[in-house]
Design an enzyme around this catalytic site. Structure first.
Site, PDB file in Angstrom:
ATOM      1  N   ARG A   1       0.851  -1.197   0.000  1.00  0.00           N
ATOM      2  CA  ARG A   1       0.000   0.000   0.000  1.00  0.00           C
ATOM      3  C   ARG A   1       0.879   1.237   0.000  1.00  0.00           C
ATOM      4  NH1 ARG A   1      -4.822   0.370   4.213  1.00  0.00           N
ATOM      5  NH2 ARG A   1      -3.102   0.966   5.567  1.00  0.00           N
TER       6      ARG A   1
ATOM      7  N   THR B   1      -1.330   7.454  -0.463  1.00  0.00           N
ATOM      8  CA  THR B   1      -2.640   7.296  -1.128  1.00  0.00           C
ATOM      9  C   THR B   1      -3.417   6.082  -0.605  1.00  0.00           C
ATOM     10  OG1 THR B   1      -1.697   5.886  -2.839  1.00  0.00           O
ATOM     11  CG2 THR B   1      -1.713   8.263  -3.274  1.00  0.00           C
TER      12      THR B   1
ATOM     13  N   ASP C   1       4.848  -5.912   9.453  1.00  0.00           N
ATOM     14  CA  ASP C   1       5.913  -5.524  10.393  1.00  0.00           C
ATOM     15  C   ASP C   1       5.932  -6.432  11.614  1.00  0.00           C
ATOM     16  OD1 ASP C   1       6.901  -3.498   8.842  1.00  0.00           O
ATOM     17  OD2 ASP C   1       5.711  -1.922   9.810  1.00  0.00           O
TER      18      ASP C   1
HETATM   19  C1  PRP Z   1      -1.086  -4.658   4.359  1.00  0.00           C
HETATM   20  C2  PRP Z   1      -1.863  -5.947   4.515  1.00  0.00           C
HETATM   21  C3  PRP Z   1      -2.698  -5.962   3.265  1.00  0.00           C
HETATM   22  C4  PRP Z   1      -3.004  -4.508   3.051  1.00  0.00           C
HETATM   23  C5  PRP Z   1      -4.395  -4.245   3.531  1.00  0.00           C
HETATM   24  O1  PRP Z   1      -0.020  -4.827   3.525  1.00  0.00           O
HETATM   25  O2  PRP Z   1      -1.057  -7.074   4.655  1.00  0.00           O
HETATM   26  O3  PRP Z   1      -2.038  -6.509   2.142  1.00  0.00           O
HETATM   27  O4  PRP Z   1      -2.058  -3.765   3.840  1.00  0.00           O
HETATM   28  O5  PRP Z   1      -4.778  -2.968   3.243  1.00  0.00           O
HETATM   29  P1  PRP Z   1      -5.901  -2.599   2.183  1.00  0.00           P
HETATM   30  O6  PRP Z   1      -7.045  -3.515   2.411  1.00  0.00           O
HETATM   31  O7  PRP Z   1      -6.223  -1.167   2.522  1.00  0.00           O
HETATM   32  O8  PRP Z   1      -5.313  -2.730   0.815  1.00  0.00           O
HETATM   33  P2  PRP Z   1       1.085  -3.683   3.261  1.00  0.00           P
HETATM   34  O9  PRP Z   1       0.687  -2.855   2.095  1.00  0.00           O
HETATM   35  O10 PRP Z   1       1.354  -2.953   4.531  1.00  0.00           O
HETATM   36  O11 PRP Z   1       2.336  -4.505   2.798  1.00  0.00           O
HETATM   37  P3  PRP Z   1       3.237  -5.545   3.604  1.00  0.00           P
HETATM   38  O12 PRP Z   1       2.401  -6.800   3.813  1.00  0.00           O
HETATM   39  O13 PRP Z   1       4.371  -5.781   2.693  1.00  0.00           O
HETATM   40  O14 PRP Z   1       3.644  -4.925   4.907  1.00  0.00           O
HETATM   41  N1  URA Z   2      -2.442  -3.137   6.868  1.00  0.00           N
HETATM   42  C1  URA Z   2      -2.100  -3.592   8.082  1.00  0.00           C
HETATM   43  O1  URA Z   2      -1.116  -4.326   8.227  1.00  0.00           O
HETATM   44  N2  URA Z   2      -2.863  -3.253   9.137  1.00  0.00           N
HETATM   45  C2  URA Z   2      -3.941  -2.465   9.010  1.00  0.00           C
HETATM   46  O2  URA Z   2      -4.607  -2.176  10.014  1.00  0.00           O
HETATM   47  C3  URA Z   2      -4.275  -1.982   7.733  1.00  0.00           C
HETATM   48  C4  URA Z   2      -3.503  -2.341   6.679  1.00  0.00           C
END
Ligand code: PRP
Ligand code: URA
Length: 259
Positions: free
Chosen positions: A154, A158, A253
């Site tokens: 994400r 944005t 994380d």
């Molecule tokens: C997090 C989570 C989802 C997404 C959810 O990933 O694991 O993939 O955010 O958010 P959304 O429903 O608003 O799209 P992140 O983008 O933080 O990536 P990561 O798993 O690499 O930390």
């Molecule tokens: N991604 C995460 O890991 N946690 C949240 O709460 C939303 C998006």
């Protein structure tokens, strides 16, 4: 859809009941002695606009483990182990309706007709990074499942997803696909991943998340009404940074210890 019902807790339960009512609680509830039947209007709406089912898998052991995961003092090792355990438990429900074939076998006592999961093949597709944390549990249950990967993150400003990787089994379009991601927040990442799978011909997909926001569920149901959603909990809302409240923080994380 939730107008007329200001009770936060009920909104959570209510949201979880919306499409198919696959959760523990049934019936209407009361506000100050007055019966609140607004969910009945939703039932009527759903009959007109059918959509996927949201399965809230709220077994006591899952709720207990999820509570430990939510605590801010829980470290990465425990977080990962709990996510694996919950994924295995959720896997029982997700695979509950897999078709069975009869086969003839011989026990030490006699011959019998026994059950075997039929030839239908399964694929697990985690959304990177955090979705990886749910693969081990599912693979413990279905060791022959193939695993594909979709890389999305994400954008911090944005909150929209950016694709950076996609590697899927060649015959993915012939498989039942379980997409895994612990967090369903705005729904952007899940919707994009589901669209990528459909572009490759997949037409039998389930989405497995740990914690969902009502906003994310609504978006997936709108964009992918054919995809059933399995969650352990539906939380209250998103905050201004599009994090789930109360949620469990940043799942990636916490799994990988990157913050
Ligand atoms: C997090 C989570 C989802 C997404 C959810 O990933 O694991 O993939 O955010 O958010 P959304 O429903 O608003 O799209 P992140 O983008 O933080 O990536 P990561 O798993 O690499 O930390
Ligand atoms: N991604 C995460 O890991 N946690 C949240 O709460 C939303 C998006």
């Amino acid at each position: 859809m939730l107008t007329g019902c200001k009770d936060k807790l009920f909104q959570g339960l209510f949201a979880s009941r919306l499409p198919g009512f696959s959760t523990a609680q049934e019936g209407s509830h009361k506000h100050g002695g007055k019966q609140c039947n607004s969910w009945k209007k939703v039932v009527t709406l759903l009959k007109i606009h059918p959509m996927s089912t949201v399965h809230v898998i709220d077994h006591p052991m899952i709720q207990h483990k999820l509570t430990i995961m939510r605590k801010k003092e829980t470290g990465s090792k425990d977080f990962r182990e709990l996510l694996k355990e919950i994924s295995l438990l959720m896997g029982y429900e997700i695979t509950r309706d897999l078709p069975l074939d009869d086969i003839e076998i011989e026990t030490p006592i006699c011959r019998m007709t026994a059950k075997k999961v039929s030839g239908r093949k399964l694929a697990i597709v985690p959304i990177l990074r955090a979705g990886i944390g749910m693969v081990d549990g599912l693979q413990t249950l279905v060791p022959v499942a193939k695993v594909g990967h979709i890389g999305l993150y994400r954008d911090e400003k944005t909150h929209t997803p950016v694709v950076y990787y996609c590697k899927l089994p060649e015959d993915i379009n012939k498989r039942l696909v379980i997409v895994t991601d612990p967090m369903l927040a705005t729904g952007g990442s899940s919707c994009d991943a589901l669209a990528m799978l459909k572009e490759r011909g997949c037409n039998n997909i389930r989405l497995m998340c740990l914690v969902a926001a009502p906003e994310g569920i609504a978006r997936v149901q709108k964009e992918h009404p054919d995809v059933d959603i399995f969650v352990a909990a539906i939380d209250e809302r998103l905050n201004k940074d599009a994090y789930i409240v109360p949620g469990l923080g940043d799942a990636g994380d916490r799994i990988f210890g990157t913050k």
